[in-house]
Design an enzyme around this catalytic site. Structure first.
Site, PDB file in Angstrom:
ATOM      1  N   TYR A 166      27.905   9.338  24.581  1.00 50.91           N
ATOM      2  CA  TYR A 166      28.241  10.302  23.534  1.00 50.91           C
ATOM      3  C   TYR A 166      27.207  10.158  22.424  1.00 50.91           C
ATOM      4  CZ  TYR A 166      30.365  12.755  19.715  1.00 50.91           C
ATOM      5  OH  TYR A 166      30.563  13.622  18.668  1.00 50.91           O
TER       6      TYR A 166
ATOM      7  N   LYS B 146      27.535   5.987  10.964  1.00 50.04           N
ATOM      8  CA  LYS B 146      28.906   5.464  10.896  1.00 50.04           C
ATOM      9  C   LYS B 146      29.071   4.309   9.903  1.00 50.04           C
ATOM     10  CE  LYS B 146      31.094   7.538  14.759  1.00 50.04           C
ATOM     11  NZ  LYS B 146      30.521   8.023  16.000  1.00 50.04           N
TER      12      LYS B 146
ATOM     13  N   TYR C 111      37.954  18.584  16.571  1.00 53.84           N
ATOM     14  CA  TYR C 111      38.452  18.985  17.903  1.00 53.84           C
ATOM     15  C   TYR C 111      39.899  19.445  17.828  1.00 53.84           C
ATOM     16  CZ  TYR C 111      34.128  17.239  19.820  1.00 53.84           C
ATOM     17  OH  TYR C 111      32.802  17.061  20.108  1.00 53.84           O
TER      18      TYR C 111
ATOM     19  N   ASP D   3      20.715   4.642  20.440  1.00 53.18           N
ATOM     20  CA  ASP D   3      21.704   5.234  19.537  1.00 53.18           C
ATOM     21  C   ASP D   3      22.723   4.162  19.181  1.00 53.18           C
ATOM     22  OD1 ASP D   3      23.780   6.512  18.287  1.00 53.18           O
ATOM     23  OD2 ASP D   3      23.925   8.173  19.722  1.00 53.18           O
TER      24      ASP D   3
HETATM   25  C1  LIG Z   1      29.719   9.214  16.248  1.00 55.66           C
HETATM   26  C2  LIG Z   1      28.479   9.118  17.029  1.00 55.66           C
HETATM   27  C3  LIG Z   1      27.444  10.055  16.876  1.00 55.66           C
HETATM   28  C4  LIG Z   1      27.563  11.263  15.956  1.00 55.66           C
HETATM   29  O1  LIG Z   1      27.700  10.897  14.621  1.00 55.66           O
HETATM   30  P1  LIG Z   1      28.341  11.961  13.577  1.00 55.66           P
HETATM   31  O2  LIG Z   1      28.204  11.273  12.255  1.00 55.66           O
HETATM   32  O3  LIG Z   1      29.758  12.168  14.015  1.00 55.66           O
HETATM   33  O4  LIG Z   1      27.543  13.206  13.674  1.00 55.66           O
HETATM   34  C5  LIG Z   1      26.306   9.880  17.627  1.00 55.66           C
HETATM   35  N1  LIG Z   1      26.173   8.839  18.470  1.00 55.66           N
HETATM   36  C6  LIG Z   1      27.128   7.906  18.629  1.00 55.66           C
HETATM   37  C7  LIG Z   1      26.909   6.762  19.550  1.00 55.66           C
HETATM   38  C8  LIG Z   1      28.328   8.017  17.916  1.00 55.66           C
HETATM   39  O5  LIG Z   1      29.292   7.115  18.102  1.00 55.66           O
END
Ligand SMILES: *Cc1c(COP(=O)(O)O)cnc(C)c1O
Length: 432
Positions: free
Chosen positions: A147, A277, A19, A248
């Site tokens: 997100y 992550k 960004y 997620d």
């Molecule tokens: C960071 C994140 C993503 C995206 O992961 P990237 O490895 O950056 O593509 C998706 N969902 C959540 C909840 C996240 O924190």
């Protein structure tokens, strides 16, 4: 020009950061080493890391066990294609993930980043509907303040305002959004909180394939912690309406929220689970999408009979070996007590921020601490101000937050929270 200034000048004018702009970009800080909970800058300064490189470096940097796992695999082979071939690191990582995730998630797709794991989850939901002859059920329902990543499928379920992708609204599929949950984690549950979602299901249920959400902790879209009963209610509504639940946990997985997975706070098992992550302990990019038997076997038991996804670097052996070592390392320690220790120290250290001008809210959960401001903070001022104070904290909009490596000491947490207090005070003064 010295060698160092050459690469830094080139970086400044030619290399995009997340960004970022290439025209008069804000300063970035050159890192030459990282060890434990510290980042070492080129000028010799050491920063206490409050970010764990965006939730990922849960064991800290340059960890001997993770280094050894990667080196050992590197001696064997770094990568082979996963189409038609397989290897132990991938299979054993998958076995571990099946073992530790909520019950029923027995089928594993190894993706190459969090966003791709979300794409894969959405594609699974769509293929599931197609396999059942329900191909008109293509929409998703999600929460505001969420997100889910930067790729197109993921962008479409990010919060339209705080999710950073409003610009693309015209080209993204239109999904159904409901207000974010209001009842906080730890507050008294109020069943009225689920009413907007229940109403949206009554209205749109027939067109929906799945609900996708971040369980209990909404990350980059607002750093908000909501009541686990909300998640339990969503699970019941998904069952009642025949919808899949996609959790997620890319940010929350591996203990960050105080439970191994945030779904565990509500004792809920999703139909599809995204991890990323912290999966490799922050060493390299790897993510996973797990599915239950209903999803996996419905997709594979009907036309076209295969799941239509397969990245070039799927199941990368170095990343898989590292992930397994990272999970073993986590499981070998009393991570639960340790995350509780961090939560306590963050809560104590951030408490004084509550009284400061310009502070709207202070909240902590697990190894996550958040100071929400009334006005956005100026990143050009804030980032160097934190570096001057010897810490690495990268605020976002109105949110100043930390999610440090789990190895952080109480003294280091005090240094982080002290710096946040000082920078927030300066931010408030700049507005008076
Ligand atoms: C960071 C994140 C993503 C995206 O992961 P990237 O490895 O950056 O593509 C998706 N969902 C959540 C909840 C996240 O924190």
């Amino acid at each position: 020009m010295s060698g160092a200034s050459t690469w830094q000048a080139f970086d400044r004018s030619h290399v995009w950061h997340p960004y970022s702009t290439l025209v008069d970009p804000p300063p970035v800080f050159p890192v030459v080493g990282a060890e434990g909970c510290r980042l070492r800058l080129e000028d010799g300064r050491e920063l206490i890391d409050g970010m764990a490189s965006w939730w990922s470096a849960i064991h800290g940097y340059n960890h001997p066990v993770l280094n050894a796992a990667v080196s050992a695999q590197l001696e064997r082979f770094a990568h082979v294609m996963f189409g038609g071939l397989t290897h132990e690191p991938a299979a054993e990582l998958a076995r571990t993930l099946v073992e530790i995730t909520p019950a029923g998630l027995d089928y594993v797709f190894l993706a190459d980043s969090g966003s791709v794991a979300v794409e894969v989850a959405i594609k699974m939901a769509l293929q599931y509907r197609a396999a059942r002859g329900e191909s008109t059920r293509t929409r998703l329902l999600t929460l505001r303040g969420g997100y889910h990543g930067d790729t197109f499928g993921a962008m479409a379920v990010c919060d339209p305002v705080t999710g950073m992708h409003g610009l693309f609204s015209g080209v993204l599929p239109e999904h159904v959004f409901v207000p974010r949950p209001e009842v906080r984690f730890g507050a008294t549950w109020d069943p009225a909180d689920i009413a907007p979602l229940a109403a949206a299901l009554d209205q749109h249920g027939e067109s929906l394939s799945a609900i996708i959400l971040e369980p209990v902790v909404q990350g980059a879209g607002g750093m908000w912690f909501y009541h686990p009963e909300y998640l339990a209610a969503v699970r019941r509504l998904c069952d009642a309406h025949g919808l899949l639940l996609i959790a997620d946990e890319i940010a929350t997985g591996f203990g960050r929220s105080g439970a191994l997975f945030a779904c565990d706070h509500a004792d809920v098992a999703p139909d599809i689970l995204c991890l990323g992550k912290g999966l490799t302990g922050g060493y390299m990019t790897l993510a996973a999408t797990l599915a239950n038997a209903d999803v996996a076997l419905t997709i594979c038991g009907n036309e076209p009979g295969v799941f239509m996804h397969g990245p070039t670097f799927m199941g990368n052996p170095l990343a898989c070996a590292c992930a397994r070592a990272s999970i073993d390392l986590l499981r070998a320690q009393d991570w639960h007590a340790n995350v509780a220790r961090i939560e306590h120290a963050l809560a104590e250290g951030l408490a004084p921020c509550r009284g400061l001008d310009g502070v709207a809210d202070v909240r902590t959960l697990g190894a996550i601490g958040v100071v929400e401001l009334e006005r956005p903070i100026d990143m050009r001022v804030a980032a160097p101000a934190f570096v001057e104070r010897g810490v690495w904290v990268r605020p976002f909009g109105r949110l100043v937050y930390v999610m440090p490596p789990y190895i952080i000491s109480d003294e280091e947490i005090a240094a982080l929270t002290g710096a946040i207090g000082a920078v927030v005070t300066r931010h408030a003064e700049a507005h008076t």
